[in-house]
Design an enzyme around this catalytic site. Structure first.
Site, short mmCIF file in Angstrom:
data_model
loop_
_atom_site.label_atom_id
_atom_site.label_comp_id
_atom_site.label_asym_id
_atom_site.label_seq_id
_atom_site.Cartn_x
_atom_site.Cartn_y
_atom_site.Cartn_z
N CYS A 21 84.01 49.38 -71.84
CA CYS A 21 84.81 50.57 -72.15
C CYS A 21 86.24 50.37 -71.64
O CYS A 21 86.52 49.48 -70.84
CB CYS A 21 84.19 51.82 -71.52
SG CYS A 21 84.29 51.88 -69.72
N CYS A 24 86.64 50.47 -67.78
CA CYS A 24 86.14 49.27 -67.10
C CYS A 24 87.09 48.10 -67.27
O CYS A 24 87.23 47.26 -66.39
CB CYS A 24 84.74 48.91 -67.61
SG CYS A 24 83.42 49.86 -66.81
N CYS A 120 79.15 51.58 -72.65
CA CYS A 120 79.75 50.40 -72.01
C CYS A 120 78.67 49.49 -71.43
O CYS A 120 77.71 49.97 -70.79
CB CYS A 120 80.71 50.86 -70.91
SG CYS A 120 81.42 49.53 -69.94
N CYS A 123 79.44 49.87 -67.10
CA CYS A 123 79.23 51.13 -66.37
C CYS A 123 78.12 51.98 -66.97
O CYS A 123 77.76 53.01 -66.38
CB CYS A 123 80.53 51.92 -66.30
SG CYS A 123 81.06 52.66 -67.87
N ASP A 357 55.92 75.05 -18.66
CA ASP A 357 54.58 75.22 -19.20
C ASP A 357 54.42 76.62 -19.79
O ASP A 357 55.21 77.53 -19.51
CB ASP A 357 53.52 75.00 -18.11
CG ASP A 357 53.46 73.54 -17.68
OD1 ASP A 357 53.86 72.67 -18.47
OD2 ASP A 357 53.01 73.29 -16.54
#
Length: 542
Positions: A21, A24, A120, A123, A357
């Site tokens: 893409c 990218c 793409c 990605c 306790d």
């Protein structure tokens, strides 16, 4: 104009033909100007195609690129200075999602049509249709639904592990071209998918939230966006065979192919071996990633105070034996319930400076305690509101009382634990003696100072504490005679001293003990903690 240089042309051509893409491609060209990623991707793609097809004025390309870089940097600077006014441009991608899938929203997976190469290869759609207005609205809706109090937020992204594999494949694809051209390109300079995603989304989310700052580094409020992909195991499977030592099953992970494991394997595998098992460039995916539910998480808030316990049938924490609850409530629950509700937290962790306790009261100025509130949706409380919350706790039960309630830092919590072994504690015990006594028989106890005890782990706690002999000190004692078989014993001791065992001897496991000192069997009928000398948290003025 995109901030590109002549040397980027062969890389762009390679990646376009591989099915990458536009965003990218910018990443692989090491474009670090954020504004470039915020442009609509179809516009970026058009500019890339014009750039590689333009053979005129080649000599001027570098100077033009520098001018465009300055232009984008000035845009970034302007946007960062006015973070409350995020960029108006939003990515508008055409997708092949059906109308029904569009309505489904988050879980939609984009299925490709025959001959369509839209998603793409690197990605897997993260920087395409999954990075735009729809995703920004989804994130905003999740934040608003949580009804959190926050001034800023940080966006975190979790991506499927095979993106690392696909990126490595594309890197090897351009690496050969770069070397042949005599160019230098460092893989570490490639912009990460996560970074590009954040650069695009931060402004959109900020605008949807009405100008709330979406920061890049640290914020107490984190919004996590996760993406998964159906082919993660298939894409990474060859790594398990070539680097088996990198992939080990873990209890909390659904797949062995975690991002860290895949990155480790990619660092170890030689290029030749990788290319033998995985296509270069990557093959066309059959679907895009699937966005999962957006998660919101606010960092913990810490609340501290001191508590008194007035009941001899109330455990400090829920008392469960063999899966069966023994008592209906506890100090922890009586304190935690109102605080949890006020802060609207998802859970809590309770801790205190020691513990008493179930049959022991805690009097005086009380015992320091602290609570870590997990993912609190409300976190801002004034001193007056904290005082009101303290009053709510105290009115809810007559078995306990809280004082000095306040919000503290995580770092301040350590002061409470540091004091556990170093500080002193004071007690009052009601003691019974088998042999009749007179006032003179116990008066010598008042003169005993700094008595060192060797205490073997008591039988009553042996199920939860390791067997050991611990040295503890009784700094001072005083007595108050009641009758021939009873007296009060006040003690000031080192923290961690077992008082009951000192009184009755625990079948000789504590030495010396009160039985030995008085030369008769003794036992403890009642015990009160009078003070826990830890000077934390600081007192809150009434």
């Amino acid at each position: 104009m995109l901030p590109l240089k002549e040397k980027d042309k062969p890389i762009i051509q390679k990646l376009l033909s591989a099915g990458c893409c536009a965003r990218c491609i910018l990443r692989f060209c090491c474009v670090s100007v954020q504004a470039a990623y915020r442009k609509p991707p179809e516009e970026t793609l058009e500019e890339l195609q014009i750039f590689i097809n333009d053979t005129k004025n080649d000599k001027c390309q570098d100077s033009v690129a520098l001018d465009s870089t300055d232009e984008y940097k000035s845009k970034d600077a302007a946007e960062s200075e006015t973070s409350e006014d995020p960029p108006n441009k939003r990515a508008k991608l055409e997708t092949s999602i059906t109308d029904a899938q569009s309505e489904e929203g988050a879980a939609a997976v984009v299925k490709l049509k025959d001959g369509d190469s839209r998603v793409c290869v690197v990605c897997l759609g993260i920087l395409q249709e999954l990075c735009g207005t729809t995703q920004a609205v989804k994130i905003t809706e999740a934040v608003k639904a949580g009804n959190y109090e926050f001034d800023t937020l940080v966006l975190s992204v979790s991506l499927p592990a095979q993106l690392c594999v696909r990126e490595h494949s594309c890197w090897l694809h351009v690496k050969k071209e770069v070397r042949e051209k005599g160019l230098v390109l460092n893989k570490d300079d490639v912009i990460q998918v996560k970074e590009a995603f954040k650069w695009i989304m931060q402004g959109m989310v900020a605008k949807e939230l009405g100008g709330i700052a979406v920061v890049t580094k640290v914020s107490p409020f984190e919004v996590s966006v996760e993406f998964t992909h159906s082919e993660t195991d298939a894409d990474c499977h060859f790594l398990a065979a070539t680097c088996p030592d990198c992939f080990k099953p873990t209890k909390n992970k659904q797949s062995v192919f975690t991002r860290m494991a895949v990155v480790k394997a990619l660092e170890k595998i030689p290029d030749g071996k990788f290319l033998k098992h995985y296509p270069c460039p990557p093959k066309q995916p059959t679907s895009s990633c699937s966005p999962q539910e957006v998660q919101c998480l606010r960092v913990s808030v810490f609340v501290a105070g001191r508590y008194n316990k007035f009941c001899r049938s109330l455990p400090q924490t829920p008392w469960v034996i063999d899966g069966e609850r023994r008592m209906e409530s506890s100090v922890e629950e009586l304190i935690a319930a109102p605080i949890l509700s006020a802060f609207r937290a998802d859970g809590f962790n309770f801790s205190s400076s020691g513990r008493e306790d179930v049959d022991v009261r805690t009097l005086g100025n009380g015992r320091p305690f602290a609570m870590e509130l997990l993912n609190p949706h409300k976190s801002r409380f004034s001193k007056e509101q904290m005082k009101q919350l303290q009053e709510t706790i105290n009115q809810s039960s007559d078995k306990i009382k809280v004082r000095d309630l306040q919000i503290v830092t995580r770092e301040a919590m350590s002061r409470m634990k540091e004091g556990e072994e170093e500080k002193t504690k004071s007690y009052t015990a009601l003691v019974w003696t088998q042999k009749p006594i007179q006032r003179e028989d116990i008066s010598f106890i008042d003169d005993i100072k700094d008595l060192t005890l060797d205490q073997k782990t008591p039988l009553r706690v042996l199920h939860r504490r390791a067997l050991a002999v611990r040295q503890r000190a009784i700094h001072s004692m005083s007595t108050r005679f009641l009758d021939s078989h009873h007296f009060y014993l006040r003690l000031k001791t080192q923290a961690g001293t077992y008082i009951k065992e000192f009184v009755h001897g625990d079948f000789g496991r504590t030495n010396p003990n009160l039985c030995q000192l008085l030369k008769t069997d003794t036992d403890i009928l009642e015990l009160d903690v009078e003070s826990v000398d830890v000077d934390w948290p600081p007192p809150v003025p009434e």
